[in-house]
Design a protein around this motif. Sequence first.
Motif, PDB file in Angstrom:
ATOM      1  N   HIS A 148       0.683  -1.314  -0.039  1.00  0.00           N
ATOM      2  CA  HIS A 148       0.143  -0.072  -0.038  1.00  0.00           C
ATOM      3  C   HIS A 148       0.815   1.200   0.169  1.00  0.00           C
ATOM      4  O   HIS A 148       0.585   2.325   0.574  1.00  0.00           O
ATOM      5  N   GLY A 149       1.986   1.037  -0.898  1.00  0.00           N
ATOM      6  CA  GLY A 149       2.817   2.360  -0.910  1.00  0.00           C
ATOM      7  C   GLY A 149       2.534   3.429  -1.952  1.00  0.00           C
ATOM      8  O   GLY A 149       1.271   3.422  -2.348  1.00  0.00           O
ATOM      9  N   ALA A 150       3.313   4.207  -2.187  1.00  0.00           N
ATOM     10  CA  ALA A 150       3.056   5.447  -2.789  1.00  0.00           C
ATOM     11  C   ALA A 150       2.604   4.917  -4.388  1.00  0.00           C
ATOM     12  O   ALA A 150       1.807   5.501  -5.007  1.00  0.00           O
ATOM     13  N   GLU A 151       3.440   3.947  -4.886  1.00  0.00           N
ATOM     14  CA  GLU A 151       2.871   3.346  -6.370  1.00  0.00           C
ATOM     15  C   GLU A 151       1.450   2.811  -6.585  1.00  0.00           C
ATOM     16  O   GLU A 151       0.673   3.250  -7.278  1.00  0.00           O
ATOM     17  N   TRP A 152       1.037   2.006  -5.397  1.00  0.00           N
ATOM     18  CA  TRP A 152      -0.124   1.747  -5.423  1.00  0.00           C
ATOM     19  C   TRP A 152      -1.425   2.857  -5.014  1.00  0.00           C
ATOM     20  O   TRP A 152      -2.580   2.866  -5.815  1.00  0.00           O
ATOM     21  N   LYS A 153      -1.149   3.783  -4.274  1.00  0.00           N
ATOM     22  CA  LYS A 153      -1.848   4.806  -3.830  1.00  0.00           C
ATOM     23  C   LYS A 153      -2.135   5.747  -5.179  1.00  0.00           C
ATOM     24  O   LYS A 153      -3.294   5.956  -5.370  1.00  0.00           O
ATOM     25  N   ARG A 154      -1.064   6.038  -5.966  1.00  0.00           N
ATOM     26  CA  ARG A 154      -1.368   6.911  -7.201  1.00  0.00           C
ATOM     27  C   ARG A 154      -2.149   6.078  -8.084  1.00  0.00           C
ATOM     28  O   ARG A 154      -2.957   6.533  -8.687  1.00  0.00           O
ATOM     29  N   THR A 155      -1.882   4.625  -8.290  1.00  0.00           N
ATOM     30  CA  THR A 155      -2.665   3.914  -9.329  1.00  0.00           C
ATOM     31  C   THR A 155      -3.987   3.804  -8.863  1.00  0.00           C
ATOM     32  O   THR A 155      -4.936   4.083  -9.839  1.00  0.00           O
ATOM     33  N   PHE A 156      -4.224   3.354  -7.485  1.00  0.00           N
ATOM     34  CA  PHE A 156      -5.531   3.533  -6.987  1.00  0.00           C
ATOM     35  C   PHE A 156      -6.515   4.862  -7.221  1.00  0.00           C
ATOM     36  O   PHE A 156      -7.699   4.811  -7.762  1.00  0.00           O
ATOM     37  N   GLN A 157      -5.742   6.024  -7.103  1.00  0.00           N
ATOM     38  CA  GLN A 157      -6.438   7.146  -7.218  1.00  0.00           C
ATOM     39  C   GLN A 157      -6.654   7.442  -8.442  1.00  0.00           C
ATOM     40  O   GLN A 157      -7.869   7.935  -9.062  1.00  0.00           O
ATOM     41  N   ARG A 158      -5.873   7.002  -9.423  1.00  0.00           N
ATOM     42  CA  ARG A 158      -5.999   7.254 -10.871  1.00  0.00           C
ATOM     43  C   ARG A 158      -7.379   6.391 -11.455  1.00  0.00           C
ATOM     44  O   ARG A 158      -8.050   6.957 -12.240  1.00  0.00           O
ATOM     45  N   LEU A 159      -7.251   5.036 -11.099  1.00  0.00           N
ATOM     46  CA  LEU A 159      -8.400   4.149 -11.290  1.00  0.00           C
ATOM     47  C   LEU A 159      -9.685   4.580 -10.909  1.00  0.00           C
ATOM     48  O   LEU A 159     -10.998   4.384 -11.489  1.00  0.00           O
ATOM     49  N   MET A 160      -9.702   5.145  -9.551  1.00  0.00           N
ATOM     50  CA  MET A 160     -10.985   5.399  -8.912  1.00  0.00           C
ATOM     51  C   MET A 160     -11.677   6.614  -9.180  1.00  0.00           C
ATOM     52  O   MET A 160     -12.856   6.855  -9.283  1.00  0.00           O
ATOM     53  N   LEU A 161     -10.751   7.656  -9.860  1.00  0.00           N
ATOM     54  CA  LEU A 161     -11.302   8.980 -10.176  1.00  0.00           C
ATOM     55  C   LEU A 161     -12.463   8.963 -11.070  1.00  0.00           C
ATOM     56  O   LEU A 161     -13.591   9.691 -10.971  1.00  0.00           O
ATOM     57  N   PRO A 162     -12.525   8.254 -12.224  1.00  0.00           N
ATOM     58  CA  PRO A 162     -13.579   8.341 -13.241  1.00  0.00           C
ATOM     59  C   PRO A 162     -14.819   7.764 -12.757  1.00  0.00           C
ATOM     60  O   PRO A 162     -16.107   7.982 -12.898  1.00  0.00           O
ATOM     61  N   PHE A 163     -14.925   6.995 -11.459  1.00  0.00           N
ATOM     62  CA  PHE A 163     -15.897   6.285 -10.754  1.00  0.00           C
ATOM     63  C   PHE A 163     -16.791   7.545  -9.739  1.00  0.00           C
ATOM     64  O   PHE A 163     -17.805   7.192  -9.215  1.00  0.00           O
ATOM     65  N   LEU A 164     -15.862   8.398  -9.554  1.00  0.00           N
ATOM     66  CA  LEU A 164     -16.404   9.511  -8.198  1.00  0.00           C
ATOM     67  C   LEU A 164     -17.460  10.477  -9.033  1.00  0.00           C
ATOM     68  O   LEU A 164     -16.995  11.459  -9.116  1.00  0.00           O
ATOM     69  N   ASN A 165     -18.508   9.898  -9.397  1.00  0.00           N
ATOM     70  CA  ASN A 165     -19.442  10.898  -9.762  1.00  0.00           C
ATOM     71  C   ASN A 165     -20.977  10.437  -9.647  1.00  0.00           C
ATOM     72  O   ASN A 165     -21.253   9.300  -9.010  1.00  0.00           O
ATOM     73  N   PRO A 166     -21.872  11.483  -9.552  1.00  0.00           N
ATOM     74  CA  PRO A 166     -23.187  11.246  -8.770  1.00  0.00           C
ATOM     75  C   PRO A 166     -24.003  10.210  -9.670  1.00  0.00           C
ATOM     76  O   PRO A 166     -25.030   9.567  -9.270  1.00  0.00           O
ATOM     77  N   ASP A 167     -23.310   9.655 -10.844  1.00  0.00           N
ATOM     78  CA  ASP A 167     -24.198   8.727 -11.650  1.00  0.00           C
ATOM     79  C   ASP A 167     -23.783   7.269 -11.148  1.00  0.00           C
ATOM     80  O   ASP A 167     -24.482   6.344 -11.276  1.00  0.00           O
ATOM     81  N   ILE A 168     -22.737   7.194 -10.258  1.00  0.00           N
ATOM     82  CA  ILE A 168     -22.494   6.096  -9.714  1.00  0.00           C
ATOM     83  C   ILE A 168     -22.634   6.080  -8.080  1.00  0.00           C
ATOM     84  O   ILE A 168     -23.144   4.892  -7.536  1.00  0.00           O
ATOM     85  N   PHE A 169     -22.301   6.926  -7.592  1.00  0.00           N
ATOM     86  CA  PHE A 169     -22.377   7.034  -5.808  1.00  0.00           C
ATOM     87  C   PHE A 169     -23.236   8.059  -5.695  1.00  0.00           C
ATOM     88  O   PHE A 169     -23.594   9.025  -6.178  1.00  0.00           O
ATOM     89  N   PRO A 170     -23.952   7.933  -4.480  1.00  0.00           N
ATOM     90  CA  PRO A 170     -24.748   8.839  -3.937  1.00  0.00           C
ATOM     91  C   PRO A 170     -24.182   9.922  -3.621  1.00  0.00           C
ATOM     92  O   PRO A 170     -22.882  10.118  -3.262  1.00  0.00           O
ATOM     93  N   THR A 171     -24.884  11.124  -3.752  1.00  0.00           N
ATOM     94  CA  THR A 171     -24.002  12.480  -3.428  1.00  0.00           C
ATOM     95  C   THR A 171     -23.613  12.668  -1.969  1.00  0.00           C
ATOM     96  O   THR A 171     -22.636  13.194  -1.629  1.00  0.00           O
ATOM     97  N   THR A 172     -24.384  11.955  -1.087  1.00  0.00           N
ATOM     98  CA  THR A 172     -24.008  11.991   0.467  1.00  0.00           C
ATOM     99  C   THR A 172     -22.582  11.353   0.458  1.00  0.00           C
ATOM    100  O   THR A 172     -21.781  11.666   1.190  1.00  0.00           O
ATOM    101  N   LEU A 173     -22.096  10.264  -0.368  1.00  0.00           N
ATOM    102  CA  LEU A 173     -20.870   9.699  -0.229  1.00  0.00           C
ATOM    103  C   LEU A 173     -19.660  10.381  -0.979  1.00  0.00           C
ATOM    104  O   LEU A 173     -18.665  10.167  -0.632  1.00  0.00           O
ATOM    105  N   LEU A 174     -19.909  11.254  -1.766  1.00  0.00           N
ATOM    106  CA  LEU A 174     -19.074  11.860  -2.953  1.00  0.00           C
ATOM    107  C   LEU A 174     -17.965  12.687  -2.121  1.00  0.00           C
ATOM    108  O   LEU A 174     -16.840  12.423  -2.191  1.00  0.00           O
ATOM    109  N   PRO A 175     -18.459  13.618  -1.104  1.00  0.00           N
ATOM    110  CA  PRO A 175     -17.487  14.360  -0.396  1.00  0.00           C
ATOM    111  C   PRO A 175     -16.504  13.525   0.337  1.00  0.00           C
ATOM    112  O   PRO A 175     -15.292  13.862   0.573  1.00  0.00           O
TER     113      PRO A 175
END
Length: 198
Positions: free
Chosen positions: A86-113
């Motif tokens: 769970h080092g820097a390489e994994w964190k950057r990869t996780f952030q990059r992969l997760m970013l397109p999913f962080l939108n109200p079409d996928i998650f409830p607006t209460t979870l997004l912040p």
Amino acid sequence: MQNRLQDYIPESAVAQVLALLEHDHLVLKIKQERKTRHGDYKPLHNGMHQITINSNLNKYRFLITLIHEVAHFEAFNTYGRFIKPHGAEWKRTFQRLMLPFLNPDIFPTTLLPLLANHFKNPKASSDTDMKLALALKQFDQPNNKTYIFDVPYGSSFKLYNGKVFKRGNKRVKRYECVEVKTGRLYLFNPNAEVELLN
């Protein structure tokens, strides 16, 4: 795989997830509940890579866990096997992969912040982010469990494995609890779910 995934993640995320899983050497297995983890990733001896996810997760936690494990696979392929899990390489990869999913079409607006805040510096488990963990649990199936922070001081509770504890003082973030049988002291996350005893 598409039909199975639709049962476990938000429908609007299925196409994006299928694209992430499009690797000849990657296998996804959906498992029965494991108490110690939501999912895992491991490279296999035959050159394949395996991701397992617990079947009992709500669709938002399932999606986060799946992307977490895909990030392990991607980080392994990009940076090699000698990186920290769970080092820097994994964190950057996780952030990059997760970013397109962080939108109200996928998650409830209460979870997004809460998700946006969590992904500034993702941890090894979303369970260690108490605000996010509690927000995600509201989408779980109802059960007869109580959170540690709701257990009154001095009250007894039982874990899934049958061990009985007595709740003690709160430290900075965790609660001291004494196992009744052995007298040993353990620290519990505030959002650990337990069975309160009378």
